[in-house]
Design an enzyme around this catalytic site. Structure first.
Site, mmCIF file in Angstrom:
data_model
loop_
_atom_site.group_PDB
_atom_site.id
_atom_site.type_symbol
_atom_site.label_atom_id
_atom_site.label_comp_id
_atom_site.label_asym_id
_atom_site.label_seq_id
_atom_site.Cartn_x
_atom_site.Cartn_y
_atom_site.Cartn_z
ATOM 1 N N HIS A 16 -44.063 -113.033 47.963
ATOM 2 C CA HIS A 16 -43.595 -111.647 47.991
ATOM 3 C C HIS A 16 -44.337 -110.808 49.018
ATOM 4 O O HIS A 16 -45.384 -111.203 49.543
ATOM 5 C CB HIS A 16 -43.748 -111.005 46.611
ATOM 6 N N ASP A 61 -45.796 -106.885 49.181
ATOM 7 C CA ASP A 61 -46.120 -105.837 48.218
ATOM 8 C C ASP A 61 -45.214 -104.621 48.369
ATOM 9 O O ASP A 61 -45.054 -104.078 49.466
ATOM 10 C CB ASP A 61 -47.572 -105.364 48.392
ATOM 11 N N HIS A 75 -47.312 -113.199 50.498
ATOM 12 C CA HIS A 75 -48.379 -113.937 49.811
ATOM 13 C C HIS A 75 -47.920 -114.438 48.454
ATOM 14 O O HIS A 75 -46.880 -113.999 47.936
ATOM 15 C CB HIS A 75 -49.662 -113.107 49.717
ATOM 16 N N ARG A 126 -57.654 -104.590 43.727
ATOM 17 C CA ARG A 126 -56.818 -104.460 44.926
ATOM 18 C C ARG A 126 -56.643 -103.008 45.330
ATOM 19 O O ARG A 126 -56.309 -102.170 44.498
ATOM 20 C CB ARG A 126 -55.442 -105.080 44.667
HETATM 21 C C1 SIN Z 1 -51.117 -109.981 44.514
HETATM 22 O O1 SIN Z 1 -49.948 -110.319 44.602
HETATM 23 O O2 SIN Z 1 -51.540 -108.973 45.057
HETATM 24 C C2 SIN Z 1 -52.085 -110.842 43.726
HETATM 25 C C3 SIN Z 1 -52.619 -111.938 44.554
HETATM 26 C C4 SIN Z 1 -53.599 -112.798 43.814
HETATM 27 O O3 SIN Z 1 -53.909 -112.546 42.640
HETATM 28 O O4 SIN Z 1 -54.086 -113.756 44.415
#
Ligand code: SIN
Length: 282
Positions: A102, A104, A258, A273
């Protein structure tokens, strides 16, 4: 204060990702160091720092070097820090967030420039994050498909997350907000995006959020979208990052997807994050 440092940059794969050494990112950084980091981000799509020691304040301060912070509208925040999102899997949890390829918050009209994920606690092994280079994904399409996609747009929606909040929150410590009423966020974005800093074209669709192609039903859109998702996540376009406590990943959300690999059942992982404001895709 903040004297210039020479960054040592080690690419991770032939497609994307590089580790950046020689920097304590909790400290004040000079303009030229910030600009070197930004250059590395543009060159590699995602960059990684090891052995950092960040508090929520220094995490925010480092992020601010690259733009304004934005709060995630759908997920809960760290108490006292509306612009830090906890990404946590407790040992007893069954599920994580982010375990599909995806981009973000692409359901926002102005999606974020990038995100900075900091590892506070990670299992000894497992819980890697994978990244995919969407420039390469675009470049490696046939010229015919490139022509078909040029100028076309797709709808992005947050309904994958927010149409069933209670159900998604079960067995998962990273919680969707329950203190607000979620109204669908819907945005129309080009399928081929031109990066506002590099000027290069990249594919800009992703499985959880891209709903349909403009002018087509979801049913008509899905075969092509599904093919694009499969293509974009080919191993040749990706890198995989193995976390250690104190690692930080900084990805460019405009040109990288990612995927959080949920292969650590029974173990705890805790990340923080931050997210940087972006520009309207064009
Ligand atoms: C995310 O999608 O921001 C999470 C990524 C992760 O937990 O590695």
């Amino acid at each position: 204060m903040g004297s210039d440092v020479r960054l040592e940059i080690k690419p991770l794969t032939g497609s994307c990702g590089a580790e950046v050494f020689g920097l304590d990112i909790s400290q004040y950084l000079s303009d030229s160091t910030v600009s070197d980091i930004r250059r590395a981000l543009l060159d590699y799509g995602v960059i990684f720092f090891r052995e950092q020691n960040l508090t929520p304040e220094t995490h925010r301060a480092f992020t601010k070097n690259f733009g304004d912070l934005v709060s995630n509208p759908v997920y809960a925040h760290v108490e006292g820090y509306p612009d830090i999102m906890p990404v946590i899997k407790e040992a007893g949890d069954k599920y994580v967030i982010g375990d599909t390829w995806h981009t973000d918050m692409s359901y926002m009209e102005v999606p974020p420039l990038g995100s900075l994920l900091y590892a506070r606690e990670v299992p000894e092994y497992g819980g890697d994050t994978l990244f995919a280079n969407m420039y390469l994904a675009y470049e490696m399409l046939s010229d015919t498909l490139k022509e078909m996609l040029q100028g076309r747009k797709a709808y992005h929606s947050d309904r994958y997350l927010t149409s069933r909040v209670a159900e998604r929150n079960v067995g998962r410590s990273t919680q969707l907000r329950t203190d607000i009423e979620h109204k669908e966020r819907l945005a129309l974005h080009p399928i081929v995006r031109t990066h506002d800093e590099t000027g290069k074209k990249c594919l800009y669709v992703n499985f959880p959020f891209t709903w349909s192609i403009e002018g087509m039903s979801r049913e008509e859109s899905l075969p092509l979208l599904t093919q694009l998702y499969a293509h974009a996540s080919r191993p040749e376009f990706t890198c995989r990052f193995r976390w250690r406590k104190g690692s930080l990943a900084f990805w460019d959300n405009r040109c990288a997807m990612h995927y959080a690999c949920d292969d650590y059942q029974g173990k705890r992982r805790e990340m923080h994050r931050t997210t940087i404001a972006g520009t309207r895709p064009r």
